[in-house]
Design an enzyme around this catalytic site. Structure first.
Site, PDB file in Angstrom:
ATOM      1  N   ASP A  66       0.821  -1.173  -0.053  1.00  0.00           N
ATOM      2  CA  ASP A  66       0.145   0.047  -0.022  1.00  0.00           C
ATOM      3  C   ASP A  66       0.980   1.289   0.031  1.00  0.00           C
ATOM      4  OD1 ASP A  66      -2.742  -0.423  -0.008  1.00  0.00           O
ATOM      5  OD2 ASP A  66      -3.146   0.508   2.151  1.00  0.00           O
ATOM      6  N   TYR A  68       2.114   4.811   1.426  1.00  0.00           N
ATOM      7  CA  TYR A  68       1.895   5.480   2.737  1.00  0.00           C
ATOM      8  C   TYR A  68       0.967   6.294   2.619  1.00  0.00           C
ATOM      9  CZ  TYR A  68       6.779   3.917   3.315  1.00  0.00           C
ATOM     10  OH  TYR A  68       7.924   3.182   3.199  1.00  0.00           O
ATOM     11  N   PHE A  79       7.814   1.981  -0.739  1.00  0.00           N
ATOM     12  CA  PHE A  79       8.940   2.058   0.403  1.00  0.00           C
ATOM     13  C   PHE A  79       9.535   3.441   0.380  1.00  0.00           C
ATOM     14  CE2 PHE A  79       8.710  -2.679  -0.006  1.00  0.00           C
ATOM     15  CZ  PHE A  79       8.467  -2.986   1.172  1.00  0.00           C
ATOM     16  N   HIS A 189       9.360  -9.481   5.868  1.00  0.00           N
ATOM     17  CA  HIS A 189       9.276  -8.080   5.670  1.00  0.00           C
ATOM     18  C   HIS A 189      10.078  -7.181   6.645  1.00  0.00           C
ATOM     19  CE1 HIS A 189       7.108  -4.149   5.338  1.00  0.00           C
ATOM     20  NE2 HIS A 189       6.620  -4.559   4.146  1.00  0.00           N
TER      21      HIS A 189
END
Length: 225
Positions: A66, A68, A79, A189
């Site tokens: 997703d 931010y 990221f 992750h």
């Protein structure tokens, strides 16, 4: 939603924009705006990953889930956050792993990863928009079908790509990748909730460069400028 797609990508994906799911997604985004919700990233940044990394230039894919959802963060690269915004915890852990893998790596004071994208690292989120301050709010509205198509087209029409899959969500995309001609690097992750369960020490960046060199491609300079 303006379809501002880099030409090589538009050629590969143009048929998707006429499909019912995409028309439904456009309608959903319009309804969100009409209801007064702020959507991140801004419209001109939604397809940013594709602008910086044309189809034929992709060497590596790093898959996020997703965008931010905080103000000033998302700008269309997984990221990555815009300069002036404190790097989120997952990205700080990515920097820790880079510093461990490469003794010369200097941890930057920002979280903007455009220099990776410009070298052929497709920083792709599975969902390309989100409602401000509401994580996961645009999931299951059609974006995943679009980005699954992106992965499938890369798998079918390119060879020797490195797919970096962090966490269970990203690992589900493994079925879209032809492992007879591509490479998959997967681990936990980098989130603080899971980084110590297999992300730290997994060496995804040096492993990626080793593969690229063996494939006759230039390695990625992971140092962020």
């Amino acid at each position: 939603m303006a379809i501002d797609l880099e030409p090589s990508w538009f050629e590969v994906l143009k048929d998707e924009f006429e499909k019912p799911y995409m028309k439904s997604l456009k309608s959903f985004l319009q309804q969100e705006k009409q209801a007064g919700f702020t959507i991140f990233p801004k419209g001109t940044d939604i397809f940013n990953a594709f602008k910086h990394t044309p189809f034929e230039k992709v060497k590596v894919v790093i898959l996020g889930q997703d965008p931010y959802h905080g103000v000033g963060q998302a700008h269309g690269l997984s990221f990555s956050v815009q300069k002036g915004v404190v790097p989120p915890p997952s990205l700080k852990n990515i920097y820790k792993e880079l510093a461990d893998e490469f003794p010369d790596f200097k941890t930057p004071n920002h979280g903007e990863l455009t220099s990776w994208a410009d070298q052929g690292v497709l920083l792709l989120n599975a969902t390309l928009t989100v409602r401000a301050h509401t994580a996961g709010s645009h999931q299951n509205k059609g974006w995943e079908q679009f980005t699954d198509k992106v992965i499938a087209e890369l798998s079918a029409k390119r060879s020797g790509l490195v797919f970096i899959l962090w966490g269970n969500y990203a690992k589900q995309k493994e079925v879209l990748i032809d492992q007879s001609k591509h490479f998959i690097i997967k681990s936990a992750h980098p989130s603080p909730f899971s980084a110590y369960n297999g992300f730290f020490g997994s060496k995804p960046f040096s492993k990626t460069n080793d593969i690229l060199v063996k494939e006759g491609k230039a390695p990625i300079d992971w140092q962020i400028v």
